[in-house]
Write a protein that holds these residues in place. Structure first.
Motif, PDB file in Angstrom:
ATOM      1  N   THR A 195       0.811  -1.219   0.000  1.00  0.00           N
ATOM      2  CA  THR A 195       0.000   0.000   0.000  1.00  0.00           C
ATOM      3  C   THR A 195       0.844   1.269   0.000  1.00  0.00           C
ATOM      4  O   THR A 195       0.349   2.328  -0.376  1.00  0.00           O
ATOM      5  CB  THR A 195      -0.955   0.025   1.210  1.00  0.00           C
ATOM      6  N   ASP A 196       2.103   1.166   0.406  1.00  0.00           N
ATOM      7  CA  ASP A 196       2.974   2.351   0.426  1.00  0.00           C
ATOM      8  C   ASP A 196       3.988   2.359  -0.723  1.00  0.00           C
ATOM      9  O   ASP A 196       4.958   3.107  -0.703  1.00  0.00           O
ATOM     10  CB  ASP A 196       3.708   2.459   1.768  1.00  0.00           C
ATOM     11  N   ALA A 197       3.747   1.544  -1.745  1.00  0.00           N
ATOM     12  CA  ALA A 197       4.710   1.414  -2.850  1.00  0.00           C
ATOM     13  C   ALA A 197       4.772   2.655  -3.736  1.00  0.00           C
ATOM     14  O   ALA A 197       5.813   2.959  -4.314  1.00  0.00           O
ATOM     15  CB  ALA A 197       4.380   0.192  -3.692  1.00  0.00           C
ATOM     16  N   VAL A 198       3.645   3.348  -3.875  1.00  0.00           N
ATOM     17  CA  VAL A 198       3.589   4.588  -4.650  1.00  0.00           C
ATOM     18  C   VAL A 198       2.790   5.613  -3.866  1.00  0.00           C
ATOM     19  O   VAL A 198       2.019   5.260  -2.961  1.00  0.00           O
ATOM     20  CB  VAL A 198       2.954   4.392  -6.053  1.00  0.00           C
ATOM     21  N   LYS A 199       2.973   6.863  -4.224  1.00  0.00           N
ATOM     22  CA  LYS A 199       2.234   7.957  -3.599  1.00  0.00           C
ATOM     23  C   LYS A 199       1.282   8.561  -4.629  1.00  0.00           C
ATOM     24  O   LYS A 199       1.547   8.487  -5.837  1.00  0.00           O
ATOM     25  CB  LYS A 199       3.196   9.038  -3.105  1.00  0.00           C
ATOM     26  N   PRO A 200       0.196   9.175  -4.170  1.00  0.00           N
ATOM     27  CA  PRO A 200      -0.690   9.858  -5.114  1.00  0.00           C
ATOM     28  C   PRO A 200       0.085  10.854  -5.976  1.00  0.00           C
ATOM     29  O   PRO A 200       0.936  11.594  -5.461  1.00  0.00           O
ATOM     30  CB  PRO A 200      -1.700  10.573  -4.202  1.00  0.00           C
ATOM     31  N   GLY A 201      -0.171  10.803  -7.263  1.00  0.00           N
ATOM     32  CA  GLY A 201       0.501  11.699  -8.204  1.00  0.00           C
ATOM     33  C   GLY A 201       1.783  11.151  -8.806  1.00  0.00           C
ATOM     34  O   GLY A 201       2.311  11.724  -9.763  1.00  0.00           O
ATOM     35  N   ASP A 202       2.309  10.049  -8.256  1.00  0.00           N
ATOM     36  CA  ASP A 202       3.518   9.452  -8.843  1.00  0.00           C
ATOM     37  C   ASP A 202       3.236   9.030 -10.278  1.00  0.00           C
ATOM     38  O   ASP A 202       2.217   8.399 -10.564  1.00  0.00           O
ATOM     39  CB  ASP A 202       3.969   8.213  -8.060  1.00  0.00           C
ATOM     40  N   ARG A 203       4.152   9.374 -11.168  1.00  0.00           N
ATOM     41  CA  ARG A 203       4.073   8.945 -12.570  1.00  0.00           C
ATOM     42  C   ARG A 203       4.889   7.666 -12.695  1.00  0.00           C
ATOM     43  O   ARG A 203       6.078   7.660 -12.390  1.00  0.00           O
ATOM     44  CB  ARG A 203       4.611  10.048 -13.471  1.00  0.00           C
ATOM     45  N   VAL A 204       4.238   6.592 -13.140  1.00  0.00           N
ATOM     46  CA  VAL A 204       4.843   5.265 -13.127  1.00  0.00           C
ATOM     47  C   VAL A 204       4.759   4.627 -14.506  1.00  0.00           C
ATOM     48  O   VAL A 204       3.748   4.759 -15.203  1.00  0.00           O
ATOM     49  CB  VAL A 204       4.120   4.361 -12.090  1.00  0.00           C
ATOM     50  N   VAL A 205       5.833   3.932 -14.898  1.00  0.00           N
ATOM     51  CA  VAL A 205       5.829   3.084 -16.092  1.00  0.00           C
ATOM     52  C   VAL A 205       5.653   1.647 -15.602  1.00  0.00           C
ATOM     53  O   VAL A 205       6.338   1.204 -14.682  1.00  0.00           O
ATOM     54  CB  VAL A 205       7.142   3.221 -16.892  1.00  0.00           C
ATOM     55  N   LEU A 206       4.723   0.925 -16.221  1.00  0.00           N
ATOM     56  CA  LEU A 206       4.412  -0.450 -15.858  1.00  0.00           C
ATOM     57  C   LEU A 206       5.024  -1.383 -16.903  1.00  0.00           C
ATOM     58  O   LEU A 206       4.720  -1.263 -18.093  1.00  0.00           O
ATOM     59  CB  LEU A 206       2.892  -0.617 -15.807  1.00  0.00           C
ATOM     60  N   ILE A 207       5.877  -2.305 -16.461  1.00  0.00           N
ATOM     61  CA  ILE A 207       6.637  -3.160 -17.391  1.00  0.00           C
ATOM     62  C   ILE A 207       6.373  -4.640 -17.141  1.00  0.00           C
ATOM     63  O   ILE A 207       6.328  -5.087 -16.002  1.00  0.00           O
ATOM     64  CB  ILE A 207       8.152  -2.876 -17.285  1.00  0.00           C
ATOM     65  N   ASP A 208       6.246  -5.378 -18.250  1.00  0.00           N
ATOM     66  CA  ASP A 208       6.203  -6.836 -18.218  1.00  0.00           C
ATOM     67  C   ASP A 208       6.962  -7.344 -19.437  1.00  0.00           C
ATOM     68  O   ASP A 208       7.360  -6.564 -20.301  1.00  0.00           O
ATOM     69  CB  ASP A 208       4.757  -7.333 -18.224  1.00  0.00           C
ATOM     70  N   ASP A 209       7.136  -8.651 -19.524  1.00  0.00           N
ATOM     71  CA  ASP A 209       7.865  -9.189 -20.669  1.00  0.00           C
ATOM     72  C   ASP A 209       6.992  -9.289 -21.904  1.00  0.00           C
ATOM     73  O   ASP A 209       7.462  -9.130 -23.015  1.00  0.00           O
ATOM     74  CB  ASP A 209       8.474 -10.565 -20.335  1.00  0.00           C
ATOM     75  N   LEU A 210       5.676  -9.522 -21.707  1.00  0.00           N
ATOM     76  CA  LEU A 210       4.829  -9.869 -22.837  1.00  0.00           C
ATOM     77  C   LEU A 210       3.381  -9.453 -22.567  1.00  0.00           C
ATOM     78  O   LEU A 210       2.924  -9.521 -21.429  1.00  0.00           O
ATOM     79  CB  LEU A 210       4.906 -11.396 -23.013  1.00  0.00           C
TER      80      LEU A 210
END
Length: 183
Positions: free
Chosen positions: A113-128
Motif C-alpha cells: 500500500t505504500d509502494a507509490v504515492k498519489p501523483g507518482d508517474r509510473v511506467v508499468l513493465i512486463d515481458d509480454l
C-alpha cells in the motif's frame, strides 16, 4: 549487434519460440535467451532506458516475474525506484490486491500500500502482452493508490490475443518492441 538489423529485429532474433508449451497449440515466446546474452540484454534494456530517460517517471513497476527482471534494471539505469507487483501471498506488508480472469480461472496480484504515492508517474513493465489481464490488474492497483500510469511497456506483443487493444481501449498507452503473430 548486426548492423543490418534494427534493435527490434536484433531482439526478435534472440527470442526462442517453444511450440505447444505450456499447452497444446500455444507458441510460447521465451525471452531467456535475451537475458543470457549480455550484448542482447544491454540492447534490450537500452531501448527502454532511452524511451523513458526524459520522461522521468517516479518509479518503474514490474509485473511478477519476468517484469521484475526488466523493470528493476530499467529503474536502476533511470535512477528511480522499483515497485514489484507480485502474485498474491508473496508480499510481507499491508497490500492492495486485484483479481483478473485467465483463460481458465482467475489470478490475483498485489502490491504494498505504500509502494507509490498519489501523483507518482509510473511506467508499468512486463515481458509480454497476451490477453492483457495482468497488465490491466497492475494498472488498476497503481491507480487505486493514486499513481498515474504513464505507459505500459513490454518486450513482446501478441496482438491476435487482443490484450494490447484492450489496454489501449482502457486508456493505457503502450510501448512494445516486437510483435509475434499467433498465440
Amino acid at each position: 549487434m548486426n548492423d543490418a538489423l534494427s534493435p527490434a529485429d536484433y531482439i526478435r532474433s534472440h527470442i526462442r519460440t517453444v511450440p505447444h508449451w505450456p499447452a497444446p497449440g500455444v507458441m510460447f515466446r521465451d525471452i531467456t535467451p535475451l537475458l543470457a546474452n549480455p550484448r542482447v540484454f544491454r540492447v534490450l534494456i537500452d531501448q527502454f532506458v532511452h524511451r523513458y530517460f526524459d520522461v522521468k517517471p517516479a518509479a518503474i513497476a514490474g509485473l511478477d516475474a519476468r517484469g521484475f527482471i526488466i523493470g528493476s534494471v530499467v529503474a536502476y539505469e533511470l535512477n528511480v525506484g522499483f515497485v514489484p507487483i507480485r502474485k498474491k501471498g508473496k508480499l510481507p506488508f499491508t497490500t492492495v490486491e486485484e483479481t483478473y480472469e485467465l483463460e481458465y480461472g482467475s489470478a490475483t496480484v498485489e502490491m504494498h500500500t505504500d509502494a507509490v504515492k498519489p501523483g507518482d508517474r509510473v511506467v508499468l513493465i512486463d515481458d509480454l502482452i497476451a490477453t492483457g489481464g495482468t497488465m490491466m490488474a497492475g494498472k488498476k492497483l497503481l491507480e487505486r493508490l493514486g499513481a498515474e500510469v504513464i505507459e505500459g511497456a513490454a518486450i513482446v506483443d501478441l496482438p491476435e490475443l487482443g490484450g494490447s487493444n484492450k489496454l489501449r481501449d482502457a486508456g493505457l498507452p503502450l510501448f512494445t518492441l516486437v510483435n509475434f503473430a499467433g498465440h
